[in-house]
Scaffold this motif. Structure first.
Motif, PDB file in Angstrom:
ATOM      1  N   ALA A  15       0.831  -1.209   0.000  1.00 56.93           N
ATOM      2  CA  ALA A  15       0.000   0.000   0.000  1.00 56.93           C
ATOM      3  C   ALA A  15       0.862   1.255   0.000  1.00 56.93           C
ATOM      4  N   VAL A  16       1.938   1.252   0.791  1.00 53.17           N
ATOM      5  CA  VAL A  16       2.835   2.407   0.839  1.00 53.17           C
ATOM      6  C   VAL A  16       3.494   2.629  -0.524  1.00 53.17           C
ATOM      7  N   LEU A  17       3.917   1.555  -1.169  1.00 59.65           N
ATOM      8  CA  LEU A  17       4.545   1.686  -2.487  1.00 59.65           C
ATOM      9  C   LEU A  17       3.561   2.232  -3.524  1.00 59.65           C
ATOM     10  N   ALA A  18       2.323   1.733  -3.485  1.00 58.70           N
ATOM     11  CA  ALA A  18       1.326   2.204  -4.453  1.00 58.70           C
ATOM     12  C   ALA A  18       1.043   3.683  -4.287  1.00 58.70           C
ATOM     13  N   PHE A  19       0.876   4.139  -3.044  1.00 59.40           N
ATOM     14  CA  PHE A  19       0.555   5.547  -2.834  1.00 59.40           C
ATOM     15  C   PHE A  19       1.789   6.438  -2.933  1.00 59.40           C
ATOM     16  N   ALA A  20       2.964   5.869  -2.765  1.00 58.25           N
ATOM     17  CA  ALA A  20       4.171   6.649  -3.033  1.00 58.25           C
ATOM     18  C   ALA A  20       4.235   7.008  -4.514  1.00 58.25           C
ATOM     19  N   LYS A  21       3.862   6.062  -5.361  1.00 57.83           N
ATOM     20  CA  LYS A  21       3.839   6.352  -6.793  1.00 57.83           C
ATOM     21  C   LYS A  21       2.747   7.360  -7.140  1.00 57.83           C
ATOM     22  N   LEU A  22       1.578   7.181  -6.521  1.00 55.45           N
ATOM     23  CA  LEU A  22       0.464   8.080  -6.822  1.00 55.45           C
ATOM     24  C   LEU A  22       0.740   9.508  -6.347  1.00 55.45           C
ATOM     25  N   THR A  23       1.354   9.663  -5.190  1.00 57.69           N
ATOM     26  CA  THR A  23       1.579  11.008  -4.648  1.00 57.69           C
ATOM     27  C   THR A  23       2.780  11.696  -5.285  1.00 57.69           C
ATOM     28  N   ARG A  24       3.724  10.938  -5.802  1.00 47.94           N
ATOM     29  CA  ARG A  24       4.911  11.531  -6.416  1.00 47.94           C
ATOM     30  C   ARG A  24       4.770  11.729  -7.915  1.00 47.94           C
ATOM     31  N   SER A  25       3.680  11.215  -8.479  1.00 46.67           N
ATOM     32  CA  SER A  25       3.499  11.305  -9.924  1.00 46.67           C
ATOM     33  C   SER A  25       3.357  12.752 -10.373  1.00 46.67           C
ATOM     34  N   GLN A  26       3.807  13.002 -11.582  1.00 51.28           N
ATOM     35  CA  GLN A  26       3.662  14.315 -12.201  1.00 51.28           C
ATOM     36  C   GLN A  26       2.416  14.389 -13.087  1.00 51.28           C
ATOM     37  N   GLU A  27       1.659  13.296 -13.131  1.00 47.33           N
ATOM     38  CA  GLU A  27       0.525  13.237 -14.052  1.00 47.33           C
ATOM     39  C   GLU A  27      -0.746  13.797 -13.426  1.00 47.33           C
ATOM     40  N   ALA A  28      -1.783  13.888 -14.257  1.00 48.50           N
ATOM     41  CA  ALA A  28      -3.058  14.450 -13.791  1.00 48.50           C
ATOM     42  C   ALA A  28      -3.732  13.562 -12.768  1.00 48.50           C
TER      43      ALA A  28
END
Length: 362
Positions: free
Chosen positions: A228-241
């Motif tokens: 879960a931490v890895l998934a939301f790390a990607k979501l929160t650090r993304s530069q996308e919309a």
């Protein structure tokens, strides 16, 4: 503004750069429908395989190191855990369909509100599952006819699991969001890593330290927390919309309604819709109390994922954006290919289970 960097023309054509700037991924709205669905669905198939390994690994390791009563406590966990988490995970799947619809239509504002509403719903549902699971576990296990000599271990396992159930819910929410925007590989990598961590922790806590069945549940929750931490790390650090901003996590009325309405369909097909049957059928719990030589085989077959889940994501993520774009030809191709592959996979997996099961040789 909301966007951290502007979208390029390539993204508007359906090609979206990955966060590292070097790799590219093709969305399901461009190119071959069959190839796109297969490339998208294969990581989901592998993810489902490893997700089913959680309980199987607990059963095998606990049964080998702690004995029959401990195995019975863990072996009876699958139905109850899926019973209480299945509805939430089904709603997460429905939310992914809504996000995919807005992603394909490039309706960034609605997509953003839907994503943050889904995250808020996951947080609330995770807390609710924790409270319900911790309080009602003893009574539910009694309704299921759990033997008295197994009840203490079963309560310890379930309560430890539900204390960390928010991690399970939030991983499914994060994975659903990533898959809805065309990224099915990242959730697969996170789940593989978590599955390996779960096995290692089971071997250390149960096999080496002999800490009991609660330790097996702790290993599962700790590994799910990592995913879960890895998934939301990607979501929160993304530069996308589709990036998640914690300051924007809140309920939006229309988005919440759309997510729940869309999510009721897959949720109604989960084990949570079989509550009366599960509570009135204590046979599985009682039979789990009797160790038998085929227990390892039974645990292994739990690792086979549902064939329906293999291509439902791909079919939905083709169908929803193309409907918004007014391209019914790709909608029909996607639905036909998804149905054909689902039938073929069901036959292959069914024949494999029949041929390899202990009963088939009797």
């Amino acid at each position: 503004g909301f966007y951290r960097r502007p979208h390029s023309a390539a993204q508007d054509m359906g090609i979206e750069k990955a966060d590292n700037g070097n790799k590219q991924k093709t969305t399901l709205t461009q190119g071959s429908v069959a190839r796109g669905m297969l490339l998208f669905a294969l990581p989901i198939f592998i993810s489902n395989l490893f997700q089913q390994l959680y309980n199987a690994a607990d059963s095998l390791i606990v049964g080998n190191f702690l004995g029959g009563e401990a195995l019975a406590a863990v072996g009876s966990s699958g139905s109850l855990i899926f019973l209480l988490t299945g509805f939430v995970n089904g709603v997460s799947l429905g939310a992914g369909v809504v996000v995919a619809r807005y992603f394909g239509a490039k309706d960034w504002d609605r997509m953003r509100r839907t994503i943050h509403t889904t995250v808020a719903l996951g947080l609330v549902a995770g807390v609710g599952l924790t409270v319900i699971g911790v309080i009602l576990t003893p009574q539910i296990l009694r309704w299921m006819g759990t033997p008295d000599d197994v009840l203490v271990n079963s309560i310890a396992y379930f309560r430890m699991y539900f204390i960390g159930s928010i991690a399970v819910v939030m991983y499914n929410v994060g994975a659903s969001i990533l898959q809805s925007v065309g990224d099915s590989k990242s959730p697969m990598r996170y789940l593989i890593a978590a599955s390996l961590i779960n096995i290692v922790l089971d071997l250390i806590l149960v096999g080496w330290l002999h800490m009991g069945v609660a330790a097996a549940a702790f290993a599962t929750i700790a590994s799910q927390t990592v995913s879960a931490v890895l998934a939301f790390a990607k979501l929160t650090r993304s530069q996308e919309a589709w990036a998640v901003h914690w300051s924007e996590v809140k309920f939006d009325g229309p988005s919440l309604k759309a997510v729940i309405v869309q999510g009721l369909r897959p949720a109604s097909r989960t084990r949570s819709s079989r509550l009366p049957t599960s509570l009135c059928s204590p046979t599985s719990t009682r039979s789990a109390h009797r160790p038998w030589p085929g227990a390892a085989r039974t645990a292994r077959w739990r690792a086979l994922p549902s064939c329906r889940d293999l291509l439902c994501h791909g079919t939905g993520d083709v169908r929803q954006p193309e409907r918004r774009r007014g391209r019914p030809d790709r909608v029909k191709k996607g639905m036909k290919f998804g149905c054909l592959c689902s039938v073929l996979m069901a036959e292959v997996v069914g024949a494999t289970i029949y041929a390899a099961s202990p009963c088939s040789s009797a």
